[in-house]
Design an enzyme around this catalytic site. Structure first.
Site, PDB file in Angstrom:
ATOM      1  N   ASP A   3     -17.432  35.926 -51.742  1.00  0.00           N
ATOM      2  CA  ASP A   3     -18.349  36.103 -49.988  1.00  0.00           C
ATOM      3  C   ASP A   3     -17.950  37.841 -49.611  1.00  0.00           C
ATOM      4  OD1 ASP A   3     -18.870  34.833 -47.820  1.00  0.00           O
ATOM      5  OD2 ASP A   3     -16.861  34.683 -47.103  1.00  0.00           O
TER       6      ASP A   3
ATOM      7  N   LYS B 292      -5.098  36.205 -41.638  1.00  0.00           N
ATOM      8  CA  LYS B 292      -6.119  35.105 -42.120  1.00  0.00           C
ATOM      9  C   LYS B 292      -5.144  33.307 -42.311  1.00  0.00           C
ATOM     10  CE  LYS B 292     -10.698  33.850 -43.763  1.00  0.00           C
ATOM     11  NZ  LYS B 292     -11.680  35.280 -44.060  1.00  0.00           N
TER      12      LYS B 292
END
Length: 791
Positions: A197, A101
């Protein structure tokens, strides 16, 4: 008029706003106000767009296909989100598939990089079967732009919401799967990591049906959640994860987010898993409208959307979705525990808001009258307790009288009744002080009005002590009077004890210590015992501790009284380690008083002799009881005082030897008892004294690492036990002094870095302990410190 007109025009596209304003008949002042507010929005959007728009250098990097980053060859782009791009990649050593990522946020400052590195170290320690492990993290530099990236375990599977739909899981199966998520989040919370998140897209279910939470703590490591929320909220665009954000997250203040924000997001995810819809209808409006819904409107009821949902599950989800986080589950673990209770057909803990919760809500809305309301409430509670207490006492006396009448001819029965009565008194004493100075103290000390509540409990305790005093006067049993003395000492410690958290009521504390010492003195007159003398010496020393600043002469007089008592007690029972400790504690106390307020050479020399005796006695205990680390600690403390005193006497070589040996003693204790956080504090202070010695000797290369270690150790101790006032004060007292010393030696940059590092760790600790108000005040004090500090 202006507010309504602005609200109407704000919803229109930018190119139609001016036209609509021209068509509206309104007063000139109203028109000017609306034009001003529209202009302000336009300027804000321009600034946000300029700040967030990719630079010419960034654009090719975002869109150009990547082939390799570091040790990882890119296979394909998996997806793009608000925080960055996710790739499937192949790691070469060891060879395995990974998810890579690349974050959008760049790291432009030294503090940002240090924070990223610190967070990565924490994330790398996560080891849980339901968390996608982070293998690696670094910063990728392309064309001068530095962006962090994470290398994570590659999970091939569906998102959790897709999985429950495709597998058509029933309610209990969905709850069992969700429990794996709660366990994973709880594992992170226990290590001080907030996910930030949580949403179905970050919870995958692999081919074996095992849930895997991904992106754990990634947002925090780069601060990208804050950046994204600030930018997109200002632009009025609805971001995808907003519907999973807690009310406090919507305020975009990273310092106001804690583990209960994750609990809220878990509640939203569970709601969605159970009924396939969101708890709120956010509509197609902008961010302000969506935030208003999340912060103000109640969620939809599960049972109205699906009548097969059990009532207990609706209550559990409702508690997780409470807008006031004080009423939510305190952790993901608590949420998971309640779900387990439901699955095991046990009563759940969550319940609809009670009367007391309604009172707390009222208090938050009407803070001006809340203090009085709390005081009245506590008075009512204590009155009820007192009534119950005396009712029970009356009942006990009645029962006793009945038994005595029945067994009037039996002396043995009377003796048994007296013994039962005494036992009831002991049980009553233990129960009273367990309540008044145990659980209740802990529950109220962080609340608004908590100090007043503690004072009320103390007064109630004193009333009970008076009753015990009456019982003791009527009783021949010495044990009851001993318990009363212990009770007085406990109250004294709470009201103003020198070495314990207290209410600062010094005079009243001394009164309690005086009364306790009087009782022990009476017991000593009746039946001399070494422990009675030792207890008297301890209470005299406690009084002296409280008077050492305001009345040093009186303090010295008390210590001089304590010294012979402690010595006589030790001569009476030299095998009793506790009595020996009381003796050298008296020696220490006198030495400390001699060193107060710019002592003369003669005073320092006298104190040194006392500290040496203290060390020798402690060393003897340490040799006799090597398994007891307290005695080795006493030796270390004595050596520290010897080292400081010799430093003042300019006996440099002997001073350094003593200070180094003191540090070594504490390090040995920590090696043998790594779980005992007190040893870390001892090491921190030992480093301070040794570092200060090197500063005095202008040995800068030795002083700097020693002082830095001192500060880091004390901060670690504080964040491990943030509820301790002593540990918090250590940080506040020492950081300015260390900073000043580093500046004076020419290490200004090191001082600044240490200040930033301390702030970072305290911020993370505050997130883990959101209800700790003293910790929050400490954090504010550290933020406001000047880097040079002040002694």
């Amino acid at each position: 008029m202006a507010e309504a007109l602005f609200s109407e025009i704000e919803q229109l596209p930018a190119d139609r706003r001016e036209e609509r304003l021209d068509q509206t008949s309104c007063d000139e002042p109203v028109r000017r106000e609306v034009e001003s507010r529209l202009s302000s929005i336009a300027n804000t959007l321009d600034e946000v767009s300029a700040a967030d728009a990719p630079t010419l250098e960034e654009a090719p990097r975002v869109h150009r296909p990547l082939k390799r980053i570091g040790n990882y060859s890119i296979k394909r782009l998996i997806g793009t989100g608000g925080m960055g791009q996710v790739y499937e990649a192949m790691q070469e050593h060891p060879r395995r598939p990974v998810a890579l990522k690349v974050m959008r946020a760049s790291i432009a400052t030294d503090r940002g990089r240090k924070r990223f590195e610190y967070e990565v170290q924490i994330l790398g320690r996560l080891r849980h079967p339901n968390i996608a492990q982070i293998y690696d993290a670094a910063v990728w530099n392309e064309e001068g732009i530095e962006s962090p990236y994470f290398v994570m375990e590659y999970v091939e599977g569906r998102t959790i919401d897709e999985h429950v739909r495709n597998q058509d899981l029933d309610i209990r199966e969905r709850l069992r799967l969700f429990l794996e998520v709660c366990d994973a989040i709880s594992h992170g919370h226990e290590r001080g990591i907030i996910h930030r998140d949580l949403k179905p897209g970050n919870i995958l279910v692999d081919g074996n049906g095992v849930a895997k939470v991904i992106d754990f703590g990634v947002a925090r490591a780069t601060d990208s959640d804050l950046r994204s929320t600030e930018v997109q909220t200002a632009a009025g665009q609805l971001i995808g994860t907003l519907q999973y954000m807690s009310p406090e997250q919507c305020e975009a203040n990273p310092m106001d987010i804690d583990i209960r924000s994750d609990v809220y997001a878990l509640g939203v995810v569970l709601f969605e898993l159970l009924v396939g819809e969101m708890p709120y209808e956010l509509g197609g409006g902008g961010i302000p409208e969506a935030i208003q819904v999340i912060c103000e409107r109640p969620p939809q009821r599960l049972t109205t959307m699906n009548t097969s949902i059990p009532r207990d599950i609706e209550v559990i989800v409702g508690k997780a979705l409470e807008k006031d986080r004080e009423r939510r589950y305190r952790s993901a673990g608590e949420l998971g525990d309640d779900i387990r209770r439901f699955l095991d057909d046990e009563p759940i803990v969550a319940r609809p808001p009670s009367l007391s919760e309604h009172i707390r809500r009222y208090a938050r809305k009407h803070r001006a009258s809340a203090s009085a309301a709390i005081t009245i409430l506590i008075l009512l509670v204590t009155s009820v307790i007192a009534i119950v207490y005396f009712a029970l006492e009356a009942s006990a006396q009645r029962d006793l009288a009945t038994r005595e009448a029945i067994s009037a001819r039996s002396a043995e029965a009377e003796a048994i009744s007296e013994a039962e009565r005494a036992n009831r008194n002991f049980d009553r004493l233990q129960s009273i002080f367990g309540d008044l100075f145990g659980d209740l103290q802990q529950q109220v000390r962080n609340l608004e009005g908590g100090m007043e509540a503690r004072m009320l409990m103390i007064r109630m305790g004193l009333e009970h002590i008076d009753q015990l005093n009456l019982e003791a006067e009527r009783s021949e049993r010495a044990q009851l009077r001993e318990q009363t003395a212990i009770a007085h000492e406990a109250v004294g410690d709470l009201m103003g004890g020198y070495r314990t958290a207290n209410l600062g009521r010094t005079e009243e504390a001394i009164e309690q210590f005086v009364e306790a010492e009087r009782i022990w003195s009476t017991l000593e007159d009746e039946q001399p015992e070494p422990r009675h003398l030792a207890n008297r010496a301890r209470l005299l020393r406690k009084q002296a501790d409280l008077l050492r600043t305001s009345s040093p002469e009186e303090a010295m007089e008390l210590m001089e009284r304590a010294k012979p008592l402690a010595l006589e007690a030790m001569r009476g029972d030299a095998t009793n380690a506790l009595i020996v400790r009381q003796h050298y504690a008296a020696l220490e106390g006198i030495g400390d008083l001699l060193c107060e307020e710019a002592p003369s050479t003669l005073q320092l020399s006298d104190a040194l002799l006392l500290y040496v005796q203290y060390r020798d006695l402690a060393q003897n205990l340490s040799h006799r009881f090597p398994e007891n680390r307290d005695y080795n600690r006493d030796v270390g403390l004595a050596l520290r005082k010897i080292g400081w005193t010799r430093t003042q006497l300019q006996q440099w070589s002997e001073a350094e030897t003593a200070l180094r040996e003191s540090l070594a003693r504490f390090e040995t204790n920590q090696e043998l008892e790594p779980e005992n956080i007190r040893h870390g504090r001892d090491i921190g202070w030992a480093c301070w004294y040794l570092g200060d010695f090197h500063v005095i000797r202008s040995n800068h290369e030795e002083a700097k690492p020693t002082l830095v270690r001192c500060m880091r150790t004390l901060v670690t101790t504080c964040t491990s036990q943030p509820g301790s006032a002593d540990y918090r004060l250590d940080v506040l007292d020492v950081l300015p002094a260390v900073s000043e010393s580093l500046h004076a030696m020419g290490f200004a940059e090191d001082a600044r870095a240490l200040h930033e590092e301390t702030l970072l760790q305290l911020e993370l600790c505050q997130e883990r302990n959101p209800e700790n108000r003293p910790l929050r005040r400490l954090l504010e004090d550290i933020r406001n410190l000047k880097l040079t500090g002040a002694r």
